[in-house]
Design a protein around this motif. Structure first.
Motif, short mmCIF file in Angstrom:
data_model
loop_
_atom_site.label_atom_id
_atom_site.label_comp_id
_atom_site.label_asym_id
_atom_site.label_seq_id
_atom_site.Cartn_x
_atom_site.Cartn_y
_atom_site.Cartn_z
N VAL A 140 8.84 3.82 -9.87
CA VAL A 140 8.47 4.94 -9.18
C VAL A 140 7.64 5.39 -8.12
O VAL A 140 7.84 6.18 -7.63
N ARG A 141 6.22 4.34 -7.68
CA ARG A 141 5.82 4.30 -6.94
C ARG A 141 6.37 3.90 -5.33
O ARG A 141 5.74 4.68 -4.17
N ASP A 142 7.26 2.86 -5.39
CA ASP A 142 7.72 2.67 -4.29
C ASP A 142 8.48 3.10 -3.63
O ASP A 142 8.73 4.32 -2.93
N PRO A 164 12.40 -0.24 -4.13
CA PRO A 164 11.86 -0.83 -5.35
C PRO A 164 13.00 -2.19 -5.77
O PRO A 164 13.41 -2.31 -5.22
N LYS A 165 11.54 -2.73 -6.03
CA LYS A 165 11.95 -4.74 -6.06
C LYS A 165 13.52 -4.90 -7.49
O LYS A 165 14.15 -5.28 -7.65
N ASP A 166 12.82 -4.02 -8.54
CA ASP A 166 13.37 -4.05 -9.19
C ASP A 166 12.84 -2.21 -10.20
O ASP A 166 11.64 -2.14 -10.05
N ARG A 172 -3.97 2.29 -19.85
CA ARG A 172 -4.30 0.77 -19.60
C ARG A 172 -3.94 0.02 -18.23
O ARG A 172 -3.58 -1.30 -18.36
N ARG A 173 -2.37 0.85 -17.77
CA ARG A 173 -2.40 0.47 -16.86
C ARG A 173 -3.43 0.48 -15.22
O ARG A 173 -4.81 0.82 -15.85
N ASP A 174 -3.40 -0.95 -14.37
CA ASP A 174 -4.25 -0.64 -13.24
C ASP A 174 -4.82 0.15 -12.29
O ASP A 174 -5.51 1.05 -12.57
N GLU A 208 -11.66 -6.51 -17.07
CA GLU A 208 -10.98 -6.81 -18.99
C GLU A 208 -10.23 -7.94 -18.00
O GLU A 208 -9.62 -8.80 -19.16
N ASP A 209 -9.81 -7.48 -16.55
CA ASP A 209 -8.86 -8.22 -16.27
C ASP A 209 -8.81 -8.88 -15.01
O ASP A 209 -8.89 -8.04 -13.96
N PRO A 210 -9.59 -9.51 -14.44
CA PRO A 210 -10.38 -10.27 -13.55
C PRO A 210 -8.92 -9.52 -11.89
O PRO A 210 -8.66 -10.57 -10.73
N VAL A 211 -7.26 -10.43 -12.63
CA VAL A 211 -6.82 -10.28 -11.50
C VAL A 211 -6.73 -9.25 -10.84
O VAL A 211 -6.12 -9.33 -9.98
N ARG A 212 -7.09 -8.06 -11.56
CA ARG A 212 -6.57 -6.84 -10.42
C ARG A 212 -7.71 -6.85 -9.65
O ARG A 212 -6.51 -5.98 -8.86
N MET A 213 -8.61 -7.76 -9.03
CA MET A 213 -8.67 -7.79 -7.71
C MET A 213 -7.60 -8.73 -7.21
O MET A 213 -7.15 -7.36 -5.87
N LEU A 214 -6.82 -8.69 -7.30
CA LEU A 214 -6.49 -9.93 -6.38
C LEU A 214 -4.75 -8.85 -6.28
O LEU A 214 -4.55 -8.55 -5.19
N ARG A 215 -4.48 -7.70 -7.48
CA ARG A 215 -3.29 -6.90 -7.20
C ARG A 215 -3.91 -5.62 -6.44
O ARG A 215 -3.08 -5.32 -5.21
N ALA A 216 -5.32 -5.50 -6.43
CA ALA A 216 -5.79 -4.56 -5.47
C ALA A 216 -5.11 -4.74 -3.83
O ALA A 216 -4.67 -4.46 -3.12
N VAL A 217 -5.77 -6.54 -3.74
CA VAL A 217 -5.25 -6.65 -2.23
C VAL A 217 -4.10 -7.00 -1.89
O VAL A 217 -3.89 -6.37 -1.17
N ARG A 218 -3.07 -7.12 -3.05
CA ARG A 218 -1.83 -7.67 -2.40
C ARG A 218 -0.91 -5.93 -2.07
O ARG A 218 -0.54 -5.38 -1.82
N LEU A 219 -1.11 -5.88 -3.68
CA LEU A 219 -0.21 -4.24 -3.10
C LEU A 219 -0.70 -2.97 -2.22
O LEU A 219 0.14 -2.24 -1.63
N ALA A 274 -2.25 -4.15 0.39
CA ALA A 274 -1.31 -4.73 1.91
C ALA A 274 -0.16 -4.68 2.41
O ALA A 274 0.84 -4.17 3.04
N LYS A 275 0.62 -5.11 1.29
CA LYS A 275 2.43 -4.41 0.75
C LYS A 275 2.58 -3.43 0.77
O LYS A 275 3.38 -3.41 1.52
N LEU A 276 2.17 -2.15 0.35
CA LEU A 276 2.56 -1.43 0.51
C LEU A 276 1.67 -0.50 1.76
O LEU A 276 2.13 1.13 2.39
P1 ATP Z 1 5.92 -5.60 -8.18
O1 ATP Z 1 6.25 -3.79 -7.22
O2 ATP Z 1 5.24 -5.91 -6.96
O3 ATP Z 1 6.49 -5.04 -9.11
P2 ATP Z 1 4.08 -3.19 -10.04
O4 ATP Z 1 3.22 -2.56 -9.73
O5 ATP Z 1 5.70 -3.17 -10.59
O6 ATP Z 1 4.04 -4.41 -8.16
P3 ATP Z 1 4.44 -6.24 -11.99
O7 ATP Z 1 3.91 -6.97 -11.77
O8 ATP Z 1 6.53 -5.74 -11.64
O9 ATP Z 1 3.49 -5.00 -10.23
O10 ATP Z 1 4.00 -4.78 -12.98
C1 ATP Z 1 4.62 -3.78 -13.32
C2 ATP Z 1 3.45 -2.56 -14.08
O11 ATP Z 1 2.88 -3.50 -14.81
C3 ATP Z 1 2.84 -2.08 -12.66
O12 ATP Z 1 2.85 -1.73 -12.22
C4 ATP Z 1 1.62 -1.62 -13.90
O13 ATP Z 1 2.02 -0.78 -14.34
C5 ATP Z 1 1.36 -2.11 -14.62
N1 ATP Z 1 0.67 -3.71 -14.62
C6 ATP Z 1 0.71 -5.01 -14.06
N2 ATP Z 1 -0.67 -5.79 -13.92
C7 ATP Z 1 -1.06 -5.36 -14.78
C8 ATP Z 1 -2.95 -5.62 -14.91
N3 ATP Z 1 -3.42 -6.65 -14.63
N4 ATP Z 1 -3.62 -4.64 -15.53
C9 ATP Z 1 -3.31 -3.16 -14.92
N5 ATP Z 1 -1.54 -3.16 -15.40
C10 ATP Z 1 -1.19 -3.78 -15.25
#
Ligand code: ATP
Ligand code: MG
Length: 462
Positions: free
Chosen positions: A62-64, A71-73, A148-150, A192-203, A205-207
């Protein structure tokens, strides 16, 4: 023309409506049409809705689409349990033990279906001593699922039937502002989930969208929490970055935020060596380019590139100590891989390919006798050769070597014979029966950094 006028009129009359805590964005405003949703995702939402469940396209897709990207998938979220989803679609299977999802298959397309989950409700949410969530698998409703989404832009629920978007956190407005903003209080979300820091950078950059200040600010002080994340998850995220098609921007951003330290400890050293930095950046740039042309890329090749200068340094050191080249290379490779594994769980199956690529490198310098022909027969010759080209482009090796191999591999047998370098005197004899002492002296006398000199074939005979 008429269509456009109608669309504009329609858009103007379109208004955001409120339903409970959700904003409902009509098609007339967001403009994402059902026909932009994949065949499989439409089938899944239609099927679930017909069976009496709620079902939406969510997350990245939806975001893409709102950002005008492909969208990738497509992922679907529903209030049906995994078993209920499974019973609606014959060609489906439940995956994951802790976080159970359903994969629904439509030919090549696989649609991932997740059941709404909640965090809020789970008073017993389990965390480790740093506050990292160990369990988040409680079912919930759509609103809880959004919370609960990021990021806000990742928490939009699109209904292909009504073409409406449900938005609880202002994600739609953020897509218009090109803003990546964390849902809730960023610090606790990173805890809660430190990987979100990396997701912030990746998304971001990618978007190519801006990271909200409040979302970016806590990262500097919290990056230590990444040490606590299981290796497999870190590797997963690092791979996503490297294969995002925007790896150069990602790495630049990681360095700017000082986040790369915890990830690829060796990368710190590599990026600080001018030659290493050039090489890594070239490798990443070529990966990004391949991805933009939809060519395949191999994670092993990328890891081999990232770690090359580390392997090179360890190898040179051993050569200087008088070790023989091939043996020294084996030890150097094992040493570097072991160190890297402490942090990133690079799977063993990648090791074999990485080693093949590295081991091939000195063989490119052997251009006499049968050796170039034997190298050409290697199943991974192409990867090794691409790697050599990167070394040439980064200035580590003379361009002449890359050009020689470029010509040699496609040349006629007459031309190949002409191109071969003369055997160095005594080389054959030594190859059959290495004279330990002398060879060691010859190697130790040759300056280690001289391997850039393409005329040093003899040093690699072992
Ligand atoms: P991409 O285009 O790279 O797939 P994406 O946002 O779809 O990006 P996914 O890893 O496929 O990334 O995750 C799908 C969805 O799940 C995200 O859009 C988000 O809503 C939720 N999500 C993924 N990882 C987390 C996380 N660590 N914490 C909270 N929500 C997450
Ligand atoms: Mg996704």
């Amino acid at each position: 023309m008429i269509k456009r006028i109608l669309k504009n009129v329609f858009r103007k009359s379109a208004k955001v409506r409120t339903e409970g805590n959700a904003q409902v964005i009509p098609f007339g405003l967001h403009g994402v049409a059902r026909d932009q949703i994949s065949y499989g995702a439409c089938k899944v939402t239609d099927g679930l809705q017909a069976a009496g469940y709620q079902a939406y396209v969510v997350g990245g897709a939806v975001r893409d689409l709102l950002l005008g990207r492909v969208p990738k998938d497509f992922d679907v979220a529903t209030d049906a349990t995994p078993e209920e989803v499974r019973s609606v679609f014959r060609r489906s299977r439940i995956i994951g033990r802790r976080f159970r999802l359903v994969h629904v298959m439509f030919g090549e397309e696989v649609v991932e279906v997740s059941t709404f989950r909640s965090l809020i409700d789970s008073g017993d949410a389990q965390t480790d001593e740093h506050g990292r969530l160990l369990r988040d698998n409680q079912f919930g409703d759509r609103e809880q699922d959004a919370a609960r989404r990021d990021f806000t832009v990742n928490a939009l629920y699109y209904d292909p039937t009504t073409q409406q978007i449900y938005d609880y956190h202002g994600g739609y407005a953020d897509t218009r502002k090109h803003l990546l903003r964390m849902i809730g209080e960023p610090k606790s979300r990173y805890r809660e989930d430190p990987v979100r820091m990396l997701r912030a950078v990746r998304l971001s950059a990618k978007l190519d969208i801006r990271l909200d200040e409040g979302t970016a600010a806590p990262i500097a002080g919290m990056k230590g929490l990444l040490d606590n994340v299981p290796q497999a998850r870190l590797l997963d995220e690092v791979l996503k970055m490297l294969l995002s098609g925007h790896s150069v921007v990602c790495i630049q951003q990681l360095r700017k935020m000082n986040l790369h330290h915890g990830l690829l400890p060796l990368l710190d050293v590599i990026l600080e060596q001018p030659m290493g930095e050039k090489f890594v950046m070239l490798a990443l740039r070529s990966t990004d380019e391949r991805l933009s042309q939809e060519k395949p890329v191999s994670p092993a090749f990328l890891f081999a590139a990232l770690l090359w200068h580390e392997v090179l340094a360890a190898w040179k050191m051993r050569l200087q100590q008088g070790e023989r080249p091939v043996g020294a290379m084996h030890t150097a490779m094992d040493e570097v891989l072991a160190r890297q594994k402490e942090r990133l769980a690079i799977p063993h199956r990648q090791d074999a390919v990485m080693k093949e690529i590295w081991l091939m490198q000195h063989r490119f310098e052997q251009r006499s006798g049968q050796r170039p022909f034997r190298l050409l027969e290697q199943p991974r010759f192409r990867a090794g050769f691409d790697f050599l080209l990167l070394r040439c482009a980064s200035g580590e090796m003379d361009d002449e070597l890359g050009l020689w191999w470029d010509e040699f591999q496609d040349a006629s047998s007459e031309r190949q014979a002409e191109m071969l370098h003369p055997e160095v005197a005594g080389e054959r004899k030594r190859r059959r029966k290495p004279r330990r002492k002398k060879a060691a002296v010859a190697e130790s006398e040759a300056p280690a950094n001289e391997h850039a000199d393409t005329g040093t074939d003899v040093r690699f005979v072992e």
